[in-house]
Design an enzyme around this catalytic site. Sequence first.
Site, PDB file in Angstrom:
ATOM      1  N   ASP A  60      -7.256   0.822  -6.903  1.00 29.34           N
ATOM      2  CA  ASP A  60      -6.066  -0.753  -6.572  1.00 29.34           C
ATOM      3  C   ASP A  60      -7.386  -2.380  -6.456  1.00 29.34           C
ATOM      4  O   ASP A  60      -7.898  -2.251  -5.695  1.00 29.34           O
ATOM      5  CB  ASP A  60      -6.616  -0.432  -5.152  1.00 29.34           C
ATOM      6  CG  ASP A  60      -6.158  -1.176  -3.907  1.00 29.34           C
ATOM      7  OD1 ASP A  60      -5.377  -2.282  -4.012  1.00 29.34           O
ATOM      8  OD2 ASP A  60      -6.271  -1.480  -2.555  1.00 29.34           O
ATOM      9  N   ASP A 114     -11.457  -2.644   1.586  1.00 23.13           N
ATOM     10  CA  ASP A 114     -10.608  -3.064   3.023  1.00 23.13           C
ATOM     11  C   ASP A 114     -10.456  -1.725   3.557  1.00 23.13           C
ATOM     12  O   ASP A 114      -9.439  -1.739   5.496  1.00 23.13           O
ATOM     13  CB  ASP A 114      -9.490  -4.115   3.117  1.00 23.13           C
ATOM     14  CG  ASP A 114      -8.050  -3.207   1.688  1.00 23.13           C
ATOM     15  OD1 ASP A 114      -7.576  -2.423   1.633  1.00 23.13           O
ATOM     16  OD2 ASP A 114      -8.223  -4.785   0.497  1.00 23.13           O
ATOM     17  N   ALA A 152     -17.027   0.063 -10.590  1.00 21.16           N
ATOM     18  CA  ALA A 152     -15.862   0.810 -10.729  1.00 21.16           C
ATOM     19  C   ALA A 152     -15.931   1.609 -12.407  1.00 21.16           C
ATOM     20  O   ALA A 152     -15.728   2.985 -12.792  1.00 21.16           O
ATOM     21  CB  ALA A 152     -14.937   0.992 -10.935  1.00 21.16           C
ATOM     22  N   GLU A 181     -16.290   0.521  -4.261  1.00 20.31           N
ATOM     23  CA  GLU A 181     -16.046  -0.211  -3.350  1.00 20.31           C
ATOM     24  C   GLU A 181     -17.880  -1.072  -4.305  1.00 20.31           C
ATOM     25  O   GLU A 181     -18.149  -0.631  -3.806  1.00 20.31           O
ATOM     26  CB  GLU A 181     -15.941  -0.458  -2.390  1.00 20.31           C
ATOM     27  CG  GLU A 181     -15.585  -2.336  -2.369  1.00 20.31           C
ATOM     28  CD  GLU A 181     -14.923  -2.861  -2.367  1.00 20.31           C
ATOM     29  OE1 GLU A 181     -15.801  -3.702  -3.008  1.00 20.31           O
ATOM     30  OE2 GLU A 181     -13.650  -2.573  -2.782  1.00 20.31           O
ATOM     31  N   HIS A 204       0.877  -1.275   0.219  1.00 13.28           N
ATOM     32  CA  HIS A 204      -0.420   0.369   0.270  1.00 13.28           C
ATOM     33  C   HIS A 204       0.667   1.088   0.358  1.00 13.28           C
ATOM     34  O   HIS A 204       0.281   2.062  -0.476  1.00 13.28           O
ATOM     35  CB  HIS A 204      -0.772  -0.293   1.186  1.00 13.28           C
ATOM     36  CG  HIS A 204      -2.354  -0.730   0.953  1.00 13.28           C
ATOM     37  ND1 HIS A 204      -1.827  -2.507   1.795  1.00 13.28           N
ATOM     38  CD2 HIS A 204      -3.413  -1.240   0.393  1.00 13.28           C
ATOM     39  CE1 HIS A 204      -3.458  -3.145   1.311  1.00 13.28           C
ATOM     40  NE2 HIS A 204      -3.791  -2.384   0.301  1.00 13.28           N
TER      41      HIS A 204
END
Length: 551
Positions: A409, A336, A391, A356, A314
């Site tokens: 991500d 997450d 997305a 998400e 990350h």
Amino acid sequence: MIEAHAPAPPGAPTPWGGPPGGPEAPARLPVRPGTARFLVLAGVFVCAACGLVYELELVALASSLMGDSVTEASVVLSVMVFAMGIGSLAAKRLCGHAAAGFGAVEAVLALIGGCSPMVLYAVFAWTGDWGGLWAGGPRVVLVAFSLACGVLIGAEVPLLMELIQRIRRQDAGGAVADLFAADYVGALVGGLAFPFLLLPLLGQLTGALLTGTVNVVVGGALVLGLFHRDLSRRDRRLLTAAGAAVLAVLATAAVLADDFERAARHAVYGEDVRVALRTGVHEVVLTGGADGRSFGLFLDGRLRVSGRDEQRYHEALIHPAMTGPHARVLVLGGGDGLATREVLRHPGVGRVDVVELDAGLARLARRDPALSARNGHALDDRRVRVLTADAFGWLRGAPPAGYDVVVSDLPDPGITASTKLYSQEFYGLARRVLAPGGRLVVHAGPVSTRPRAFWTVEATLRAAGLRTAPYRTGGRHAGFPAGPDRTASRAPRDWGFVLAARTDPALRLAPGGPRPRTLTDASLAADARAASRTRVPDLPPSTLVHPRYTH
């Protein structure tokens, strides 16, 4: 549907060419021929629905366990269709004993089709990491089940055709039309029942076992109830015993399904499984995270986050992209909360939108003690807004020039469901929402083990009108694969990233930003050079209609 034939004169040969009352005379039925014919077609309908559910169960479980859904679906469907042809030819030998043959076929099909997901899961769980000659063992079992189910499904049609003709002889075209009409409608119902009823309500294991139960009950009732006078006493006893045995096996498996699934999950993920749930989008498993045990987040059997190395991933994903204006940040994926944690470390961040697909994952990131502690409760920050959406679809409706930084991500590009999120069209949409001077960073999969896929991502970004700076970071824990291939021996050792912008992006850390624990300007430069040495030149971009990511 079919007009009755005129009765033959007394003493005339039967329409089958045999003597009156001979072995090929019409079946002695307990109901009128019209009712019997309706019951047979109803049986065709149910058996067709069950057969398609078996196919879809194998496709779904194989895709979930072994990776690329296109490959697994192609293997299952092509092998099954081929095997159905073999089954149809083999069934010709049983047509003289159509009732007994059909009853036997349905009993065996119910047993194999009902138990196949459980057996396949067991092989994957307890032998999937053996490697060596057995590295492809789960796929061998998948092909074997596809072949067996296909042969048995293919044998149904000739036997059912013979049973329909035994009720009342009719022209071949009309009989085939009626038979296939019932078959296709049953397949439609089975195909819709699987994703909308069986899978969400019962899961793959119990759903398959229930399908097998319906299959053996309907097949047995059709033969023993309607054509019992065509069976010898021995055949009736054998079919009854076989049906009862299959029902006993399926019922026992259904009772033990939850215990079996827990044991198999521990075999795959270890003894530290703490949370296991289906969110409607993913199967989510959390391991460890307490008493010093290493934390792990698995999505659909793939390791998404490892406590041993997630910070390295990350930090490499976020910090180079935050060099420059970063008041408005868009995170695509990242349910997450770990990427958002790194974004919020930078001063000057005013708004973070997280898009998400899986609301259940984002909810877990807020509520699970270990995961929320690891992400620093980032999703509860007042500057963060979590949006549940795909997305790609969300970007199509997003206002232009709305973000200084866009973070992609998302899961590995080699996973079939992710390929549209690594397409030229997707990056064109991401480019549109970038403000002047904005930057896009993309997780592009491993570099060392799949350089072609990594450089295809880079070529696709350039085709979308962006300048790129590719880099990698090492130190990845190799205990469990995260990409499309679940074979542990092929687990990658690094991650690849591409920083992109309308002008040449500077690959460096923000001078006034926080100091990453695993990243420096010097290591970034070295990682960029290491990635460049793996370059695969002249790769075409990946598009929606021509995805180019393979594993």
